[in-house]
Design an enzyme around this catalytic site. Structure first.
Site, PDB file in Angstrom:
ATOM      1  N   GLY A  81       0.825  -1.199   0.000  1.00  0.00           N
ATOM      2  CA  GLY A  81       0.000   0.000   0.000  1.00  0.00           C
ATOM      3  C   GLY A  81       0.859   1.247   0.000  1.00  0.00           C
ATOM      4  O   GLY A  81       0.503   2.270   0.597  1.00  0.00           O
ATOM      5  N   GLY A 105      -0.580   4.838  -0.967  1.00  0.00           N
ATOM      6  CA  GLY A 105      -1.705   5.388  -0.224  1.00  0.00           C
ATOM      7  C   GLY A 105      -1.290   6.535   0.672  1.00  0.00           C
ATOM      8  O   GLY A 105      -0.142   6.986   0.676  1.00  0.00           O
ATOM      9  N   GLN A 106      -2.256   6.995   1.471  1.00  0.00           N
ATOM     10  CA  GLN A 106      -2.031   8.170   2.314  1.00  0.00           C
ATOM     11  C   GLN A 106      -0.876   7.964   3.284  1.00  0.00           C
ATOM     12  O   GLN A 106      -0.012   8.830   3.426  1.00  0.00           O
ATOM     13  CB  GLN A 106      -3.307   8.514   3.085  1.00  0.00           C
ATOM     14  CG  GLN A 106      -3.185   9.788   3.920  1.00  0.00           C
ATOM     15  CD  GLN A 106      -4.376  10.026   4.825  1.00  0.00           C
ATOM     16  OE1 GLN A 106      -5.043   9.087   5.236  1.00  0.00           O
ATOM     17  NE2 GLN A 106      -4.644  11.277   5.137  1.00  0.00           N
ATOM     18  N   ILE A 161      -0.615  -1.949  -6.131  1.00  0.00           N
ATOM     19  CA  ILE A 161      -1.511  -2.728  -6.984  1.00  0.00           C
ATOM     20  C   ILE A 161      -1.648  -2.022  -8.327  1.00  0.00           C
ATOM     21  O   ILE A 161      -1.482  -0.807  -8.416  1.00  0.00           O
ATOM     22  CB  ILE A 161      -2.902  -2.914  -6.337  1.00  0.00           C
ATOM     23  CG1 ILE A 161      -3.545  -1.552  -6.019  1.00  0.00           C
ATOM     24  CG2 ILE A 161      -2.802  -3.782  -5.090  1.00  0.00           C
ATOM     25  CD1 ILE A 161      -4.971  -1.654  -5.527  1.00  0.00           C
ATOM     26  N   TYR A 170     -15.550  -1.671   8.440  1.00  0.00           N
ATOM     27  CA  TYR A 170     -14.178  -1.247   8.694  1.00  0.00           C
ATOM     28  C   TYR A 170     -13.775  -1.609  10.126  1.00  0.00           C
ATOM     29  O   TYR A 170     -12.711  -2.188  10.370  1.00  0.00           O
ATOM     30  CB  TYR A 170     -14.064   0.251   8.465  1.00  0.00           C
ATOM     31  CG  TYR A 170     -12.700   0.841   8.741  1.00  0.00           C
ATOM     32  CD1 TYR A 170     -11.649   0.637   7.857  1.00  0.00           C
ATOM     33  CD2 TYR A 170     -12.471   1.633   9.869  1.00  0.00           C
ATOM     34  CE1 TYR A 170     -10.400   1.197   8.095  1.00  0.00           C
ATOM     35  CE2 TYR A 170     -11.233   2.196  10.113  1.00  0.00           C
ATOM     36  CZ  TYR A 170     -10.204   1.978   9.219  1.00  0.00           C
ATOM     37  OH  TYR A 170      -8.971   2.531   9.457  1.00  0.00           O
ATOM     38  N   LYS A 184     -10.976  -4.341  11.664  1.00  0.00           N
ATOM     39  CA  LYS A 184      -9.868  -3.895  12.503  1.00  0.00           C
ATOM     40  C   LYS A 184      -9.784  -4.691  13.802  1.00  0.00           C
ATOM     41  O   LYS A 184      -8.698  -5.041  14.262  1.00  0.00           O
ATOM     42  CB  LYS A 184      -9.987  -2.395  12.794  1.00  0.00           C
ATOM     43  CG  LYS A 184      -9.669  -1.522  11.590  1.00  0.00           C
ATOM     44  CD  LYS A 184      -8.298  -1.821  11.017  1.00  0.00           C
ATOM     45  CE  LYS A 184      -7.929  -0.952   9.839  1.00  0.00           C
ATOM     46  NZ  LYS A 184      -6.616  -1.327   9.243  1.00  0.00           N
TER      47      LYS A 184
END
Length: 320
Positions: free
Chosen positions: A8, A11-12, A35, A143, A147
């Site tokens: 990732g 990402g951010q 990806i 979400y 988690k």
């Protein structure tokens, strides 16, 4: 940490973490995992190796780990809260089946694994003010469910197989480098963008909705500091509460107006995002992180606001 795979990486969090690791760990190899459709560009691509690393493809992950002799994996693959509610099956596939692939590779290859949890792992029954490290976690979003399951599965692989799993519960993260990607706390980043551009901001989160927030520089430091911490000190692993500041939209707007007095905003509350926000803590108790690996934030709301405004003005070529 010596040879590191960041999954990732565009990402951010990943885009900034990859560069921080490359700058600050001498002699390291930091592989930017991505990806298709989210390829690294610019300095992220030019400064080190990059590989396609889809968490749903365990064989490819194992090949990358073997080829680069990876000892540490940062697993940042996830759909954020609001997006996960629209695509719950995809969220489960990425965040749970993907994690299982990573933990299996780590078990076989002897890697340490960092997979962030979130304030989203808590639910309406959780104490909201001074939320303890160990408390009830009954989230009502996909979400949040993933988690909590991430924390439990990561602990399982530590206790069952000895995999060195570690994690923090990130608050809402604020950065000017990468645009927001669909999180409930992203209103805070969007507010800064609007203020710098001279726009009236429409806030999807209601007044009086307090949530823990953190400037990205502190979050990145926590992710590195925990993975470098002495394991003998860690009574907890998955996942540590970390905290920096807690505010609602009115308090953030006031901080922005101290530097951009003309900034204005209005409300148009999104019921989905508001329901998620209402189920999350107002303020986390992070004493365990402070005691077990010396965590301490460096940014408050005013210092963060100064850096956000300066960074966005530079990004957009806007004069003060």
């Amino acid at each position: 940490m010596k040879n590191i795979l960041v999954i990732g990486s565009t990402g951010q969090i990943g885009s900034e973490l990859t560069m921080k690791l490359r700058r600050e760990i001498p002699g390291s190899t930091v592989v930017a995992g991505y990806i298709p459709g989210a390829e690294p560009k610019g300095i992220l691509l030019e400064s080190g190796p990059a590989e396609i690393a889809d968490v749903r493809d365990g064989a490819t992950l194992a090949g990358i780990v073997a080829r680069y002799r990876i000892d540490t994996i940062y697993n940042l693959a996830a759909l954020l809260s609001a997006v996960a509610e629209r695509k719950p099956l995809l969220a489960w596939d990425i965040q749970m089946n993907g994690l299982l692939n990573i933990l299996e590779v780590a078990r076989e290859k002897g890697c340490a694994v960092f997979t962030p949890s979130s304030i989203g792992s808590f639910g309406p029954e959780t104490p909201h003010d001074g939320t303890p490290q160990d408390t009830i976690q009954r989230p009502r979003s996909m979400y949040g469910v993933t988690k909590v399951a991430t924390e439990l599965l990561s602990d399982y692989y530590f206790h069952k197989y000895g995999v060195d799993t570690r994690s923090v519960r990130f608050p809402g993260l604020i950065s000017y480098v990468t645009p927001p990607g669909g999180g409930t706390t992203d209103y805070s980043v969007e507010m800064y963008y609007a203020a710098v551009k001279g726009e009236v901001y429409t806030c999807p989160i209601g007044a009086g909705t307090f949530m823990d927030m953190m400037y990205m520089a502190d979050a990145l430091r926590a992710a590195v500091q925990l993975m470098e911490a002495d394991p003998a000190r860690l009574r907890h692993r998955n996942a540590f509460n970390i905290a920096s500041m807690s505010f609602d939209p009115e308090i953030l707007a006031a901080a922005i107006r101290r530097q951009i007095p003309s900034f204005t905003f209005k409300y148009d509350v999104d019921p989905v995002r508001q329901a998620i926000a209402n189920s999350w803590p107002d303020r986390l108790d992070d004493r365990c992180a402070r005691e077990e690996w010396d965590w301490a934030p460096q940014f408050d709301i005013d210092r963060m606001t100064t850096e956000m405004i300066a960074g966005l003005r530079k990004k957009f070529g806007i004069q003060a």
